[in-house]
Design a protein around this motif. Structure first.
Motif, PDB file in Angstrom:
ATOM      1  N   PRO A 133     -14.961  30.606  -6.902  1.00  0.00           N
ATOM      2  CA  PRO A 133     -15.470  31.952  -6.633  1.00  0.00           C
ATOM      3  C   PRO A 133     -15.095  32.915  -7.750  1.00  0.00           C
ATOM      4  N   THR A 134     -15.990  33.786  -8.071  1.00  0.00           N
ATOM      5  CA  THR A 134     -15.756  34.784  -9.119  1.00  0.00           C
ATOM      6  C   THR A 134     -15.043  35.993  -8.515  1.00  0.00           C
ATOM      7  N   ALA A 135     -13.884  36.332  -9.106  1.00  0.00           N
ATOM      8  CA  ALA A 135     -13.115  37.457  -8.578  1.00  0.00           C
ATOM      9  C   ALA A 135     -13.801  38.767  -8.944  1.00  0.00           C
ATOM     10  N   ALA A 136     -13.872  39.651  -7.972  1.00  0.00           N
ATOM     11  CA  ALA A 136     -14.422  40.981  -8.215  1.00  0.00           C
ATOM     12  C   ALA A 136     -13.303  41.862  -8.766  1.00  0.00           C
ATOM     13  N   THR A 137     -13.539  42.479  -9.926  1.00  0.00           N
ATOM     14  CA  THR A 137     -12.532  43.293 -10.585  1.00  0.00           C
ATOM     15  C   THR A 137     -12.836  44.769 -10.362  1.00  0.00           C
ATOM     16  N   SER A 138     -11.819  45.491  -9.958  1.00  0.00           N
ATOM     17  CA  SER A 138     -11.937  46.944  -9.820  1.00  0.00           C
ATOM     18  C   SER A 138     -10.723  47.585 -10.458  1.00  0.00           C
ATOM     19  N   TYR A 139     -10.844  48.871 -10.798  1.00  0.00           N
ATOM     20  CA  TYR A 139      -9.769  49.612 -11.443  1.00  0.00           C
ATOM     21  C   TYR A 139      -9.378  50.795 -10.576  1.00  0.00           C
ATOM     22  N   GLN A 140      -8.070  50.965 -10.454  1.00  0.00           N
ATOM     23  CA  GLN A 140      -7.528  52.069  -9.668  1.00  0.00           C
ATOM     24  C   GLN A 140      -6.726  52.993 -10.582  1.00  0.00           C
ATOM     25  N   PRO A 141      -7.351  54.039 -11.145  1.00  0.00           N
ATOM     26  CA  PRO A 141      -6.585  54.996 -11.956  1.00  0.00           C
ATOM     27  C   PRO A 141      -5.556  55.721 -11.087  1.00  0.00           C
ATOM     28  N   VAL A 142      -4.359  55.885 -11.636  1.00  0.00           N
ATOM     29  CA  VAL A 142      -3.273  56.547 -10.907  1.00  0.00           C
ATOM     30  C   VAL A 142      -2.915  57.823 -11.661  1.00  0.00           C
ATOM     31  N   PRO A 143      -3.270  58.998 -11.148  1.00  0.00           N
ATOM     32  CA  PRO A 143      -2.920  60.256 -11.842  1.00  0.00           C
ATOM     33  C   PRO A 143      -1.411  60.411 -11.981  1.00  0.00           C
ATOM     34  N   LEU A 144      -0.995  61.007 -13.091  1.00  0.00           N
ATOM     35  CA  LEU A 144       0.444  61.206 -13.303  1.00  0.00           C
ATOM     36  C   LEU A 144       1.030  62.220 -12.326  1.00  0.00           C
ATOM     37  N   GLY A 145       0.226  63.157 -11.934  1.00  0.00           N
ATOM     38  CA  GLY A 145       0.678  64.111 -10.924  1.00  0.00           C
ATOM     39  C   GLY A 145       1.938  64.841 -11.319  1.00  0.00           C
ATOM     40  N   SER A 146       2.918  64.828 -10.411  1.00  0.00           N
ATOM     41  CA  SER A 146       4.135  65.625 -10.599  1.00  0.00           C
ATOM     42  C   SER A 146       5.070  65.075 -11.662  1.00  0.00           C
ATOM     43  N   VAL A 147       4.878  63.817 -12.120  1.00  0.00           N
ATOM     44  CA  VAL A 147       5.777  63.288 -13.155  1.00  0.00           C
ATOM     45  C   VAL A 147       5.438  63.860 -14.527  1.00  0.00           C
ATOM     46  N   PRO A 154      -7.673  66.950 -26.706  1.00  0.00           N
ATOM     47  CA  PRO A 154      -7.224  65.708 -26.079  1.00  0.00           C
ATOM     48  C   PRO A 154      -8.246  65.191 -25.062  1.00  0.00           C
ATOM     49  N   PRO A 155      -8.262  63.897 -24.801  1.00  0.00           N
ATOM     50  CA  PRO A 155      -9.118  63.373 -23.737  1.00  0.00           C
ATOM     51  C   PRO A 155      -8.584  63.841 -22.387  1.00  0.00           C
ATOM     52  N   SER A 156      -9.472  64.142 -21.471  1.00  0.00           N
ATOM     53  CA  SER A 156      -9.043  64.581 -20.151  1.00  0.00           C
ATOM     54  C   SER A 156     -10.139  64.270 -19.149  1.00  0.00           C
ATOM     55  N   GLY A 157      -9.754  64.226 -17.875  1.00  0.00           N
ATOM     56  CA  GLY A 157     -10.691  63.897 -16.810  1.00  0.00           C
ATOM     57  C   GLY A 157     -10.794  62.395 -16.617  1.00  0.00           C
ATOM     58  N   ASN A 158     -11.902  61.963 -16.044  1.00  0.00           N
ATOM     59  CA  ASN A 158     -12.143  60.536 -15.835  1.00  0.00           C
ATOM     60  C   ASN A 158     -12.757  59.971 -17.112  1.00  0.00           C
ATOM     61  N   VAL A 159     -11.934  59.302 -17.888  1.00  0.00           N
ATOM     62  CA  VAL A 159     -12.364  58.789 -19.191  1.00  0.00           C
ATOM     63  C   VAL A 159     -12.131  57.285 -19.250  1.00  0.00           C
ATOM     64  N   THR A 160     -12.905  56.626 -20.083  1.00  0.00           N
ATOM     65  CA  THR A 160     -12.729  55.190 -20.320  1.00  0.00           C
ATOM     66  C   THR A 160     -12.203  55.000 -21.726  1.00  0.00           C
ATOM     67  N   LEU A 161     -11.044  54.378 -21.836  1.00  0.00           N
ATOM     68  CA  LEU A 161     -10.399  54.135 -23.129  1.00  0.00           C
ATOM     69  C   LEU A 161     -10.077  52.651 -23.228  1.00  0.00           C
ATOM     70  N   GLY A 162     -10.590  52.024 -24.259  1.00  0.00           N
ATOM     71  CA  GLY A 162     -10.356  50.593 -24.424  1.00  0.00           C
ATOM     72  C   GLY A 162     -10.988  49.760 -23.330  1.00  0.00           C
ATOM     73  N   GLY A 163     -12.085  50.253 -22.746  1.00  0.00           N
ATOM     74  CA  GLY A 163     -12.757  49.517 -21.682  1.00  0.00           C
ATOM     75  C   GLY A 163     -12.139  49.671 -20.312  1.00  0.00           C
ATOM     76  N   VAL A 164     -11.110  50.525 -20.188  1.00  0.00           N
ATOM     77  CA  VAL A 164     -10.411  50.725 -18.915  1.00  0.00           C
ATOM     78  C   VAL A 164     -10.566  52.187 -18.499  1.00  0.00           C
ATOM     79  N   PRO A 165     -10.997  52.447 -17.267  1.00  0.00           N
ATOM     80  CA  PRO A 165     -11.102  53.839 -16.814  1.00  0.00           C
ATOM     81  C   PRO A 165      -9.735  54.416 -16.470  1.00  0.00           C
ATOM     82  N   PHE A 166      -9.518  55.668 -16.863  1.00  0.00           N
ATOM     83  CA  PHE A 166      -8.272  56.370 -16.577  1.00  0.00           C
ATOM     84  C   PHE A 166      -8.601  57.748 -16.002  1.00  0.00           C
ATOM     85  N   SER A 167      -7.635  58.269 -15.262  1.00  0.00           N
ATOM     86  CA  SER A 167      -7.681  59.655 -14.820  1.00  0.00           C
ATOM     87  C   SER A 167      -6.624  60.398 -15.621  1.00  0.00           C
ATOM     88  N   VAL A 168      -7.082  61.161 -16.627  1.00  0.00           N
ATOM     89  CA  VAL A 168      -6.176  61.769 -17.595  1.00  0.00           C
ATOM     90  C   VAL A 168      -6.285  63.289 -17.503  1.00  0.00           C
TER      91      VAL A 168
END
Length: 279
Positions: A87-101, A111-125
């Motif tokens: 079976p082919t695994a379904a891949t999903s990404y869970q961006p984790v905001p830095l928040g209070s840290v 600077p990059p900010s918001g929901n951006v994709t860097l290096g093929g990976v989505p981030f919440s920056v």
């Protein structure tokens, strides 16, 4: 004494054919035939120990027995022809905001900010990042670690936007910190952060470590007020089976420069975290 009769010199009526002809072995050839060709075949057969035991002898009928027949192996036609489907695994990404840290701002002009994709990976920056200092009490209250809490199952990898500040050449190859995963109640060190391998200086200077073999640059921009270019690196780390089979409860980045190098530097710059999930 009477002279020999003419019949004594008469050649046999059996035609042996040309001298170079290969004798023909025929199962219907009479056993009483005594031609030179037949004698040659018999002599060759007696010198061939590897002859097939089931060959029919000249002048004899084949045996009706099936004792020498090769048994047929019954094989299911689908046993070897049908591989197990993976079976082919379904891949999903869970961006984790830095928040209070997050305790500092990115030092780039744009600077990059918001929901951006860097290096093929989505981030919440956001424009705010986490910056460490090896001894928080003596340096403006900067913390030495940042933990992001979560609750994710089937987590397979973690992707970090991570660089260092004041990563001088004198510290090349030294461990300046750790990345820790918290899985089902256990803490697991995913990697040490070694200068020049997992992490490097965030902008170019003559006296700093400028390469990291396990990281890759995913963004570059001008540093505000400095007139030089800086970059953001991506460090991707595999999570152990304990995290995949259980629950990923947290990811922590730890500055250990005071312990390993005996200095406040290098410090850490954490810009974003994303967890890769396979289901």
């Amino acid at each position: 004494t009477p002279a020999p009769t003419a019949s004594a010199t008469v050649e046999p009526l059996v035609d042996a054919g040309p001298p170079t002809r290969t004798p023909t072995r025929s199962p219907t050839q009479p056993a009483s035939e005594t031609s030179t060709a037949t004698a040659t075949v018999a002599a060759v057969e007696t010198r061939q120990p590897t002859a097939t035991p089931t060959a029919t002898a000249v002048g004899y009928e084949p045996l009706p027995s099936t004792a020498t027949s090769t048994p047929t192996l019954a094989v299911s036609p689908t046993s070897a022809a049908s591989p197990t489907a993976t079976p082919t695994a379904a891949t999903s990404y869970q961006p984790v905001p830095l928040g209070s840290v997050a305790n500092a701002t990115q030092g780039f002009v744009a600077p990059p900010s918001g929901n951006v994709t860097l290096g093929g990976v989505p981030f919440s920056v956001s424009e705010r990042v986490f910056q460490s200092q090896a001894e928080a009490a003596s340096h403006s209250g900067y913390p030495t670690r940042a933990r992001l809490n979560m609750s994710l199952s089937s987590a397979r990898r973690v992707h970090l936007l991570l660089t260092t500040g004041n990563g001088f050449n004198a510290y090349a190859g030294q461990s300046v910190g750790d990345v820790v995963a918290y899985c089902s109640g256990s803490s697991i060190i995913l990697t040490q952060l070694r200068l020049g391998q997992e992490i490097r200086e965030w902008h170019g200077e003559p006296n700093v470590v400028s390469t990291a073999t396990r990281s890759r640059e995913v963004w570059r921009g001008e540093i505000a007020g400095a007139g030089v270019m800086g970059h953001i690196d991506l460090l991707s780390l595999d999570l152990p089976d304990q995290c995949y089979d259980g629950t990923l409860e947290g990811i922590e980045v730890v500055d250990r420069s005071a312990e390993t190098i005996g200095s406040l530097d290098p410090a850490l710059n954490l810009t974003g975290v994303t967890v890769e999930v396979h289901q």
